[in-house]
Structure formats: structure tokens, C-alpha cells
Write an enzyme that holds these catalytic residues in place. Structure first.
Site, short mmCIF file in Angstrom:
data_model
loop_
_atom_site.label_atom_id
_atom_site.label_comp_id
_atom_site.label_asym_id
_atom_site.label_seq_id
_atom_site.Cartn_x
_atom_site.Cartn_y
_atom_site.Cartn_z
N HIS A 84 -22.10 -14.54 -32.11
CA HIS A 84 -21.79 -14.46 -32.51
C HIS A 84 -23.07 -14.42 -33.51
O HIS A 84 -23.98 -15.34 -33.61
CB HIS A 84 -21.47 -14.73 -33.63
N ASP A 100 -28.45 -23.38 -33.82
CA ASP A 100 -27.11 -23.60 -32.66
C ASP A 100 -26.45 -22.57 -32.83
O ASP A 100 -26.39 -22.38 -31.57
CB ASP A 100 -27.12 -25.34 -32.72
N GLU A 133 -18.41 -14.04 -37.56
CA GLU A 133 -17.82 -14.49 -36.95
C GLU A 133 -17.58 -15.83 -38.38
O GLU A 133 -15.91 -16.64 -38.03
CB GLU A 133 -18.69 -15.32 -36.10
N GLU A 134 -18.18 -16.35 -39.08
CA GLU A 134 -18.25 -17.87 -39.90
C GLU A 134 -16.81 -16.68 -40.55
O GLU A 134 -16.57 -17.67 -41.40
CB GLU A 134 -19.48 -17.89 -40.41
N ASP A 161 -21.49 -20.01 -27.90
CA ASP A 161 -20.80 -20.10 -29.40
C ASP A 161 -22.04 -21.91 -29.58
O ASP A 161 -20.89 -22.85 -28.91
CB ASP A 161 -19.53 -19.53 -30.30
N HIS A 240 -22.57 -26.59 -39.46
CA HIS A 240 -22.85 -26.19 -40.70
C HIS A 240 -23.53 -26.98 -42.07
O HIS A 240 -23.30 -26.90 -42.37
CB HIS A 240 -21.15 -26.62 -40.90
#
Length: 278
Positions: A84, A100, A133-134, A161, A240
Site C-alpha cells: 500500500h 517504513d 490500507e490505512e 508492509d 504511526h
């Protein structure tokens, strides 16, 4: 590969959130790279839009990018390789660059596209750059709901990922527990210096939060019974957070991780070409 990661995770991409100018900017960069590599689009073009509604009731449009390399001996069976390209954007005035997560997998997918273009696989390969994706695996779910080829023709999904940052050198491969046909292939891969390939994070044995089967885009494939392998690292302080910057990756590990995944892909392609994969 590292250069592409730095471009995707630059401040100018504004965190690549779905439906934002930064996400569109990242997509234009990826399109230019795919065109330069010379891979073919899927269907009428590389861009495959989809729509979804957020929990707040807002309609959002995402765009998956799909490319393909035709197989040499088994062109009607497809391996889908995915990553993604979106991240979480700007929050409270801070840009979350997502180096990352998941500029790393996206840039790795570009590198695999280059290698496949130079050394075509036995199977056909779809290169899927998923959006949103998030937001709950929305791009992957849209792909699975209306795949560009027959669902029965998809041999497996290989998803990447978070593959660029590991101080310990450990790269995890999840999927061999629910799909044990992959275990001997993974165990037979020649090690790459600086990378330790470990199998796991694909059962609830250590608690549901440690089972990654549904935690990235491979989850959409897994839900409909398409076998998957997922490559990633364990969470780190940048996960995140605004500190997930390009300067924080471990470049030698990243290069070795991509080589490891490439070796797995070639082995999977060879095995599937022999009809031993489902």
C-alpha cells in the site's frame, strides 16, 4: 529502491493520505516509475479508482495502481504482489511521512517490477499498489471484490508492509501456518547476509494482536480463501508516529530484505509453475 523510498516519504508528499493532494502526488510519481520500467497496465490503464464511505459518512475516492508482467509458461495463473502506498497524512500540523509504513513496501514493489521485467516469471504477475490500507484495507478489498482476472486464476498474494527498519535484522514471513504449503519453500531460501527470515505472526497463539493475517492488505485475500504470504517487521518507535522518516530506516537491512523477498518470489514461481501450489 532507497531513492524511491526517500521520494515517497518526503515532506512534499504530505503523508500520502487517501484522497489528498499528497496521495495524488505520490501516485503520479509511481505512474512515472511504472512507465519508465516498461511494465504493462492492467485493463485499460494503470489507475483503478474505487469509492468508500468513512465511519463519519464521508465519501472518499481511492485509486489503486495495477501493472502486470505476463508469465512465460503459465500465463493464465497469477501471483498478486502488493504494497500500500498511502499513509495517514497530516495530523495536528505534523506530517506523518510513513517511510517504513509503507513507502518501504511500495519502493520494494517497484524494484521487484524492474527485476520481473528483466527476468520474466513463469506465472503472470499483477503488481498492485493499493490505496486506503490505512482506512481499513479498502483498496485491497476493492480489488478482491472485482478482480481484473478470475478469482480462481489467482494463485496467491505476496504482500509487503514495513520492510525497511530493523535493528535486529529480522524479517518476518506470515502465512505459512494457515497455508502450510509455503513452509518448505520459505525454509529452503538461501539466507541473505544481514537478514534473518523468521516464520510466524500468523496464529492466535500469542494473542490476536500478534496474528498479522488480517492486519495489512493480505487480509482481504485471506478472507476469500486466497493464500498469502506477508513480509514485514515488528512494530518500532516510528510506527504511526511522525518519526517514521527516511533517515530512520536501516538501509542495509532494507536492501537485504528486498533480496530475500525476491528469492522467495522466484521459488514460489518455480513451485507454482510445477502445479504444486493451489
Amino acid at each position: 529502491m532507497v531513492d524511491a523510498l526517500f521520494v515517497l516519504a518526503a515532506d512534499s508528499m504530505e503523508g500520502r493520505a487517501v484522497g489528498t493532494p499528497g496521495g495524488a502526488r505520490a501516485r503520479r510519481f509511481l505512474l512515472s516509475q511504472l512507465q519508465a520500467i516498461g511494465v504493462a497496465p492492467v485493463g485499460n490503464g494503470f489507475e483503478h479508482p474505487f469509492e468508500f464511505t468513512t465511519r463519519q459518512g464521508t465519501a472518499v475516492q481511492g485509486v489503486n495502481l495495477l501493472a502486470q508482467v505476463r508469465g512465460t509458461t503459465d500465463p493464465d495463473r497469477f501471483i498478486v504482489i502488493s504494497a500500500h502506498y498511502d499513509h495517514v497524512g497530516v495530523r495536528n500540523g505534523e506530517t506523518y511521512n510513513g517511510a517504513d509504513d509503507n513507502a518501504s513496501g511500495t519502493a520494494a514493489l517497484l524494484e521487484l517490477a524492474r527485476r520481473l521485467r528483466a527476468a520474466p516469471p513463469r506465472h503472470s504477475v499483477i503488481l498492485a499498489f493499493f490505496d486506503a490500507e490505512e482506512s481499513g484495507l479498502r483498496g485491497a478489498a476493492a480489488f478482491v471484490a472485482a478482480p481484473p482476472v478470475a478469482k480462481e486464476a489467482i494463485v496467491m498474494n505476496l504482500n509487503m508492509d514495513m520492510v525497511s527498519r530493523s535493528e535486529t535484522g529480522v524479517l518476518w514471513a506470515a502465512g505459512a501456518a494457515p497455508y502450510p504449503q509455503f513452509r518448505p519453500i520459505l525454509l529452503g531460501i538461501e539466507p541473505v547476509p544481514g537478514v534473518t527470515l523468521k516464520l510466524g505472526h500468523d496464529t492466535d497463539a500469542d494473542g490476536p494482536s500478534n496474528n498479522w493475517s488480517g492486519q495489512s492488505d493480505q487480509g482481504a485475500f485471506h478472507r476469500v480463501g486466497i493464500p498469502f504470504l506477508y513480509f514485514g517487521v515488528e512494530d518500532h518507535p516510528g510506527y504511526h508516529n511522525p518519526t517514521d522518516d527516511p533517515e530512520a530506516i536501516t538501509p542495509q537491512f532494507y536492501i537485504g530484505a528486498i533480496e530475500t523477498i525476491w528469492r522467495v518470489l522466484r521459488a514460489l514461481d518455480a513451485e507454482g509453475g510445477g502445479k504444486s501450489l493451489p
